[in-house]
Design an enzyme around this catalytic site. Sequence first.
Site, PDB file in Angstrom:
ATOM      1  N   ARG A  63       0.667  -1.260  -0.283  1.00  0.00           N
ATOM      2  CA  ARG A  63       0.175   0.007   0.095  1.00  0.00           C
ATOM      3  C   ARG A  63       1.105   1.209  -0.037  1.00  0.00           C
ATOM      4  O   ARG A  63       0.433   2.275  -0.324  1.00  0.00           O
ATOM      5  CB  ARG A  63      -1.020  -0.005   1.202  1.00  0.00           C
ATOM      6  N   GLU A 100       1.820  -5.749  13.284  1.00  0.00           N
ATOM      7  CA  GLU A 100       0.754  -5.820  14.163  1.00  0.00           C
ATOM      8  C   GLU A 100       0.237  -7.137  14.059  1.00  0.00           C
ATOM      9  O   GLU A 100      -0.418  -7.693  15.011  1.00  0.00           O
ATOM     10  CB  GLU A 100      -0.318  -4.814  13.632  1.00  0.00           C
TER      11      GLU A 100
HETATM   12  O1  LIG Z   1       3.511   0.277  11.704  1.00  0.00           O
HETATM   13  P1  LIG Z   1       3.581  -1.312  11.420  1.00  0.00           P
HETATM   14  O2  LIG Z   1       3.135  -2.239  12.492  1.00  0.00           O
HETATM   15  O3  LIG Z   1       4.686  -1.840  10.837  1.00  0.00           O
HETATM   16  O4  LIG Z   1       2.545  -1.590  10.455  1.00  0.00           O
HETATM   17  C1  LIG Z   1       2.205  -0.776   9.246  1.00  0.00           C
HETATM   18  C2  LIG Z   1       2.322  -1.523   7.989  1.00  0.00           C
HETATM   19  O5  LIG Z   1       1.302  -2.539   7.764  1.00  0.00           O
HETATM   20  C3  LIG Z   1       0.709  -2.556   6.596  1.00  0.00           C
HETATM   21  O6  LIG Z   1       1.495  -3.194   5.498  1.00  0.00           O
HETATM   22  P2  LIG Z   1       1.317  -4.844   5.280  1.00  0.00           P
HETATM   23  O7  LIG Z   1       2.362  -5.341   5.936  1.00  0.00           O
HETATM   24  O8  LIG Z   1       0.163  -5.301   5.987  1.00  0.00           O
HETATM   25  O9  LIG Z   1       1.253  -5.122   3.947  1.00  0.00           O
HETATM   26  P3  LIG Z   1       0.245  -4.382   2.572  1.00  0.00           P
HETATM   27  O10 LIG Z   1       0.618  -2.962   2.363  1.00  0.00           O
HETATM   28  O11 LIG Z   1       0.969  -5.243   1.655  1.00  0.00           O
HETATM   29  O12 LIG Z   1      -1.183  -4.778   2.870  1.00  0.00           O
HETATM   30  C4  LIG Z   1       0.827  -1.020   6.142  1.00  0.00           C
HETATM   31  O13 LIG Z   1       0.417  -0.840   4.793  1.00  0.00           O
HETATM   32  C5  LIG Z   1       2.095  -0.661   6.852  1.00  0.00           C
HETATM   33  O14 LIG Z   1       3.418  -0.809   5.731  1.00  0.00           O
HETATM   34  N1  LIG Z   2      -5.218  -1.715  11.596  1.00  0.00           N
HETATM   35  C1  LIG Z   2      -4.691  -1.729  10.364  1.00  0.00           C
HETATM   36  N2  LIG Z   2      -5.642  -1.268   9.233  1.00  0.00           N
HETATM   37  C2  LIG Z   2      -4.756  -0.979   8.249  1.00  0.00           C
HETATM   38  N3  LIG Z   2      -3.656  -1.269   7.786  1.00  0.00           N
HETATM   39  C3  LIG Z   2      -3.142  -1.604   8.801  1.00  0.00           C
HETATM   40  N4  LIG Z   2      -1.677  -1.968   8.947  1.00  0.00           N
HETATM   41  C4  LIG Z   2      -1.320  -2.211  10.229  1.00  0.00           C
HETATM   42  N5  LIG Z   2      -2.357  -2.147  10.956  1.00  0.00           N
HETATM   43  C5  LIG Z   2      -3.627  -2.042  10.276  1.00  0.00           C
END
Ligand SMILES: O=P(O)(O)OC[C@H]1O[C@H](OP(=O)(O)OP(=O)(O)O)[C@H](O)[C@@H]1O
Ligand SMILES: Nc1ncnc2[nH]cnc12
Length: 172
Positions: A63, A100
């Site tokens: 994202r 998370e």
């Molecule tokens: O602050 P944090 O606890 O590290 O979480 C934030 C990250 O989690 C999500 O990515 P995700 O790894 O879910 O990947 P995506 O963008 O491919 O959905 C979001 O896009 C951030 O990059």
């Molecule tokens: N709660 C949440 N919603 C969307 N993106 C996330 N990335 C980490 N935690 C998230």
Amino acid sequence: MTSDPLEHAESLIALIPDFPEPGILFRDISPLLADAAALHTVIEAIVAPFAREFDVVAGVEARGFLIAGAVAAASGVGMVPIRKAGKLPRPAASVSYDLEYGQATIEMADDLPRGTRVLLVDDVLATGGTLRAAQRLLEGLGHRTVGTAVLMELTELGGQDVCGPVHTIFRV
Ligand SMILES: O=P(O)(O)OC[C@H]1O[C@H](OP(=O)(O)OP(=O)(O)O)[C@H](O)[C@@H]1O
Ligand SMILES: Nc1ncnc2[nH]cnc12
């Protein structure tokens, strides 16, 4: 409907309970991204404090790419993808971190001149693990993270303590 463009943009974020696992309230930015005015408003807000102080924008898969590409295009600079492990043909460095939900490793190629000024962006700041890992990746390759910015911060998870200061548009 509110007349404040940022409030309107925030109202477009959808809340999805128990995704991707029970107990997580997932904040889906897809409806915001699909709205031309809202997308323009948030991209301008992300860039505002960093006017022309950076050479390139880096975004974290997946994202973060959506934000980084738009920020780069709006700023007239290029974009560097920081990818999940195993996707890049020429990774120059990698860093592992906790999420998370789950665990991940990110990697980056290094086609930038040493000392490049990088604006690092992502969609969400949660625990801060992802952005701290990305900062370490850039530092390890000799680049300067001159700013870190996200669309949305989940304040109760304390990410600013891990990788701050982070410029944030929406705090929830
Ligand atoms: O602050 P944090 O606890 O590290 O979480 C934030 C990250 O989690 C999500 O990515 P995700 O790894 O879910 O990947 P995506 O963008 O491919 O959905 C979001 O896009 C951030 O990059
Ligand atoms: N709660 C949440 N919603 C969307 N993106 C996330 N990335 C980490 N935690 C998230």
